[in-house]
Scaffold this motif. Structure first.
Motif, PDB file in Angstrom:
ATOM      1  N   ALA A  71       0.924  -1.290   0.113  1.00 54.02           N
ATOM      2  CA  ALA A  71      -0.074   0.079  -0.180  1.00 54.02           C
ATOM      3  C   ALA A  71       0.797   1.184  -0.035  1.00 54.02           C
ATOM      4  O   ALA A  71       0.580   2.180  -0.799  1.00 54.02           O
ATOM      5  CB  ALA A  71      -0.874  -0.088   1.094  1.00 54.02           C
ATOM      6  N   GLY A  72       2.095   1.154   0.866  1.00 55.22           N
ATOM      7  CA  GLY A  72       3.016   2.338   0.661  1.00 55.22           C
ATOM      8  C   GLY A  72       3.507   2.548  -0.655  1.00 55.22           C
ATOM      9  O   GLY A  72       3.834   3.900  -1.039  1.00 55.22           O
ATOM     10  N   LEU A  73       3.942   1.374  -1.415  1.00 56.55           N
ATOM     11  CA  LEU A  73       4.595   1.471  -2.578  1.00 56.55           C
ATOM     12  C   LEU A  73       3.508   2.242  -3.674  1.00 56.55           C
ATOM     13  O   LEU A  73       3.829   3.073  -4.564  1.00 56.55           O
ATOM     14  CB  LEU A  73       4.740   0.204  -3.240  1.00 56.55           C
ATOM     15  N   LYS A  74       2.177   1.851  -3.413  1.00 55.29           N
ATOM     16  CA  LYS A  74       1.150   2.435  -4.286  1.00 55.29           C
ATOM     17  C   LYS A  74       1.263   4.028  -4.257  1.00 55.29           C
ATOM     18  O   LYS A  74       1.071   4.732  -5.127  1.00 55.29           O
ATOM     19  CB  LYS A  74      -0.174   1.934  -4.039  1.00 55.29           C
ATOM     20  N   ARG A  75       1.023   4.423  -2.824  1.00 57.22           N
ATOM     21  CA  ARG A  75       1.121   5.878  -2.583  1.00 57.22           C
ATOM     22  C   ARG A  75       2.578   6.539  -3.120  1.00 57.22           C
ATOM     23  O   ARG A  75       2.331   7.495  -3.843  1.00 57.22           O
ATOM     24  CB  ARG A  75       1.099   5.985  -1.043  1.00 57.22           C
ATOM     25  N   ALA A  76       3.276   5.964  -3.128  1.00 56.55           N
ATOM     26  CA  ALA A  76       4.762   6.471  -3.361  1.00 56.55           C
ATOM     27  C   ALA A  76       4.794   6.530  -4.749  1.00 56.55           C
ATOM     28  O   ALA A  76       5.437   7.433  -5.535  1.00 56.55           O
ATOM     29  CB  ALA A  76       5.858   5.325  -2.940  1.00 56.55           C
ATOM     30  N   SER A  77       4.320   5.469  -5.611  1.00 59.20           N
ATOM     31  CA  SER A  77       4.337   5.771  -7.033  1.00 59.20           C
ATOM     32  C   SER A  77       3.398   6.770  -7.402  1.00 59.20           C
ATOM     33  O   SER A  77       3.578   7.238  -8.555  1.00 59.20           O
ATOM     34  CB  SER A  77       3.845   4.307  -7.757  1.00 59.20           C
ATOM     35  N   LEU A  78       2.321   6.925  -6.920  1.00 57.58           N
ATOM     36  CA  LEU A  78       1.363   8.038  -7.368  1.00 57.58           C
ATOM     37  C   LEU A  78       2.211   9.301  -7.041  1.00 57.58           C
ATOM     38  O   LEU A  78       2.028  10.429  -7.808  1.00 57.58           O
ATOM     39  CB  LEU A  78       0.170   8.188  -6.228  1.00 57.58           C
ATOM     40  N   ARG A  79       2.775   9.633  -5.902  1.00 61.24           N
ATOM     41  CA  ARG A  79       3.643  10.645  -5.582  1.00 61.24           C
ATOM     42  C   ARG A  79       4.631  10.971  -6.859  1.00 61.24           C
ATOM     43  O   ARG A  79       4.673  12.129  -7.356  1.00 61.24           O
ATOM     44  CB  ARG A  79       4.445  10.580  -4.206  1.00 61.24           C
ATOM     45  N   LEU A  80       5.071  10.025  -7.363  1.00 63.15           N
ATOM     46  CA  LEU A  80       6.188  10.111  -8.436  1.00 63.15           C
ATOM     47  C   LEU A  80       5.448  10.542  -9.424  1.00 63.15           C
ATOM     48  O   LEU A  80       5.823  11.478 -10.282  1.00 63.15           O
ATOM     49  CB  LEU A  80       6.928   8.823  -8.683  1.00 63.15           C
ATOM     50  N   LEU A  81       4.088   9.797  -9.805  1.00 59.74           N
ATOM     51  CA  LEU A  81       3.677  10.363 -11.182  1.00 59.74           C
ATOM     52  C   LEU A  81       2.983  11.750 -10.772  1.00 59.74           C
ATOM     53  O   LEU A  81       3.231  12.545 -12.132  1.00 59.74           O
ATOM     54  CB  LEU A  81       2.199   9.541 -11.018  1.00 59.74           C
ATOM     55  N   LEU A  82       2.567  12.247  -9.701  1.00 59.10           N
ATOM     56  CA  LEU A  82       2.216  13.498  -9.822  1.00 59.10           C
ATOM     57  C   LEU A  82       3.481  14.644  -9.603  1.00 59.10           C
ATOM     58  O   LEU A  82       3.282  15.717  -9.328  1.00 59.10           O
ATOM     59  CB  LEU A  82       1.283  13.910  -8.369  1.00 59.10           C
ATOM     60  N   GLY A  83       4.734  14.087  -9.948  1.00 62.46           N
ATOM     61  CA  GLY A  83       5.883  15.045  -9.893  1.00 62.46           C
ATOM     62  C   GLY A  83       6.489  15.272  -8.795  1.00 62.46           C
ATOM     63  O   GLY A  83       7.803  15.712  -8.800  1.00 62.46           O
ATOM     64  N   GLY A  84       6.142  14.570  -7.582  1.00 61.65           N
ATOM     65  CA  GLY A  84       7.118  14.807  -6.394  1.00 61.65           C
ATOM     66  C   GLY A  84       7.839  13.713  -6.396  1.00 61.65           C
ATOM     67  O   GLY A  84       8.958  13.865  -7.211  1.00 61.65           O
ATOM     68  N   GLY A  85       7.691  12.878  -5.427  1.00 61.75           N
ATOM     69  CA  GLY A  85       8.518  11.608  -5.632  1.00 61.75           C
ATOM     70  C   GLY A  85      10.011  11.470  -5.660  1.00 61.75           C
ATOM     71  O   GLY A  85      10.844  12.475  -5.893  1.00 61.75           O
ATOM     72  N   GLY A  86      10.750  10.163  -5.800  1.00 53.25           N
ATOM     73  CA  GLY A  86      12.022  10.228  -5.913  1.00 53.25           C
ATOM     74  C   GLY A  86      12.811  10.487  -4.650  1.00 53.25           C
ATOM     75  O   GLY A  86      12.381  10.396  -3.695  1.00 53.25           O
ATOM     76  N   GLU A  87      13.833  11.101  -4.777  1.00 46.61           N
ATOM     77  CA  GLU A  87      15.089  11.540  -3.899  1.00 46.61           C
ATOM     78  C   GLU A  87      14.333  12.496  -2.881  1.00 46.61           C
ATOM     79  O   GLU A  87      14.138  13.596  -3.248  1.00 46.61           O
ATOM     80  CB  GLU A  87      16.224  11.856  -4.438  1.00 46.61           C
TER      81      GLU A  87
END
Lengths: 256, 111, 113
Positions: free
Chosen positions: A240-256
């Motif tokens: 579930a955490g990975l799903k949220r993290a992938s969404l953040r990456l998609l929305l331009g946040g995420g990564g480092e």
């Protein structure tokens, strides 16, 4: 090792009633094969590993099976006991074979090497495909990283870090059965611990590796992994955490 | 049933999937019936009187339960995926089931 | 990038789920009310005909359900119906088009004055 019963069915210590033998049905062969039946004397506090060991040492030396530590630390002894994936060294016969019948098969969802031994290569290959390895950002020339054990990220990682790669979750997951490419609960769980590690330098690549239709988005929250994990981990929570993290990456946040 | 199945979260998954399939089959039929209104009141009315048969009424009740169950199960999933993790998901599954039953009862009583 | 697309589809599935949660609650309440006060063509159409509000509501409902159901069927096609990647995609897309077309037609049927 206590006294072994000279006569099958008699009590070893004389302290309790005589017990009937266990009727043990063991898978023999590879993908194609059949069950072979054995009679094994019951002992007090007997584990399924004791049973398998007895069969191989006393009844049929050609039986192939795995174990190592025999004290619930290594996960090598995992196999399917009466339909459920378990560690045989931590499974008391009294708990799973009240009626005296045991059925032993190798771990599901994995190719069979022989008898009770499953081929774990795809399990660990998927671990690598999910980028379940630490990728350092610094060298020994730089100061130590400072990680607060009470930080939210460290607590998330710690909740999932104890996985020893036994394969019970992978063997029990219906999505692994239905989708042969699915990375599986253990690999994704490990990836989550690294997503929460600020020292790791492969965050973007890891999220791209796990957020596929054979990755975290294939999890349907059936939670069989969480039910059966012998270390009481919750891969579902990590995924579930990975799903949220992938969404953040998609929305331009995420990564480092 | 395989031994690793049959625990609460697994049932929640199965109910959610099966109810989704049932609704996917129902919807085209539902849309077709409603579009009968395009051809005048009486075609829709004839269908509605036909639909008062016990079997159809029972079927409607099943679909309403499926809808409520799918909604409740979906809400549970949204909670699990987006809210901070709680270890009492079994309670969530039970709450979802309760909602579905309540909706079914309300519909049955209203009929 | 597979990850991007899959994450987007997953997010759309969840977003339509939220929209549908609202729509379904309204719809369930409406059904229960309608069933109590009598289910006849004139009763239903009397409420919906000429109503922009109902038209807008059901229009949104139909689009959301077409997308949501199709994305769900895409997964089922791959996992249970053993359809390979592109086949499952086409199956799902076709299902979305079918539901949207039939659904919007139904909305027009009950809203057109």
């Amino acid at each position: 090792m206590g006294d072994r019963a000279a006569v099958p069915g008699s009590s070893t210590t004389g302290a309790g009633p005589a017990r009937a033998n266990l009727r043990v049905s063991v898978w023999r062969g590879g993908a194609a094969g059949d069950y072979q039946s054995f009679e094994v004397p019951r002992q007090p506090s007997q584990t399924v590993l004791d049973v398998v060991t007895y069969i191989q040492r006393e009844l049929d030396p050609t039986l192939a099976y795995r174990f190592a530590c025999r004290v619930g630390m290594c996960g090598s002894c995992a196999m399917t006991v009466n339909g459920k994936a378990r560690w045989t060294c931590r499974t008391h016969v009294d708990k799973v074979a009240a009626d005296g019948a045991l059925e032993l098969r190798p771990l599901a969802n994995l190719p069979v090497v022989r008898d009770l031994v499953a081929d774990m290569r795809e399990f660990f290959d998927k671990w690598a495909r999910a980028r379940g390895q630490f990728a350092p950002k610094t060298t020994r020339e730089q100061p130590f990283a400072r990680i607060d054990p009470r930080s939210r990220q460290r607590r998330e990682a710690d909740a999932a870090i104890e996985c020893i790669g036994c394969g019970v979750c992978y063997a029990s997951c219906d999505v692994v059965t239905w989708n042969r490419d699915y990375l599986g609960p253990a690999a994704l769980n490990r990836a989550w611990t690294l997503v929460n590690d600020p020292r790791d330098g492969a965050q973007r690549q890891r999220l791209e590796a796990v957020a596929t239709d054979a990755g975290c988005h294939a999890c349907h929250t059936m939670m069989t992994c969480t039910e059966l994990c012998p270390k009481n981990l919750s891969p579902t929570r990590s995924i579930a955490g990975l799903k949220r993290a992938s969404l953040r990456l998609l929305l331009g946040g995420g990564g480092e | 049933m395989k031994a690793h199945r049959g625990h609460p979260a697994w049932w929640a998954f199965l109910v959610h999937r099966l109810s989704g399939i049932a609704l996917s089959i129902f919807l085209p039929a539902h849309f077709y019936v409603l579009s009968l209104a395009l051809r005048g009141d009486d075609r829709l009315d004839r269908f509605l009187s036909w639909s008062r048969q016990p079997l159809v009424i029972a079927g409607e009740w099943v679909i309403v339960i499926c809808l409520a169950a799918h909604l409740a199960g979906g809400a549970r999933l949204l909670a699990l995926e987006f809210l901070p993790w709680r270890n009492w998901q079994k309670t969530l599954a039970a709450l979802a089931a309760g909602f579905a039953v309540a909706a079914g009862l309300a519909f049955a009583l209203a009929r | 990038m597979i990850a991007r697309r899959e994450t987007l589809l997953w997010a759309v599935q969840r977003a339509t789920a939220v929209v549908l949660a609202f729509c379904v609650l309204v719809h369930l309440a409406t059904i229960i009310y309608a069933v109590r006060t009598g289910l006849s063509a004139s009763a239903i159409l009397g409420r919906t005909q000429g109503s922009f509000a109902w038209g807008a509501f059901y229009g949104v409902f139909v689009i959301a359900v077409a997308v949501h159901a199709a994305l769900g069927m895409r997964v089922i096609a791959a996992e249970w119906l053993r359809m390979k990647g592109p086949v499952a995609e086409i199956f799902a897309a076709g299902f979305a088009v079918l539901l949207a077309a039939m659904g919007l037609r139904a909305v027009m049927a009950v809203v057109a004055a």
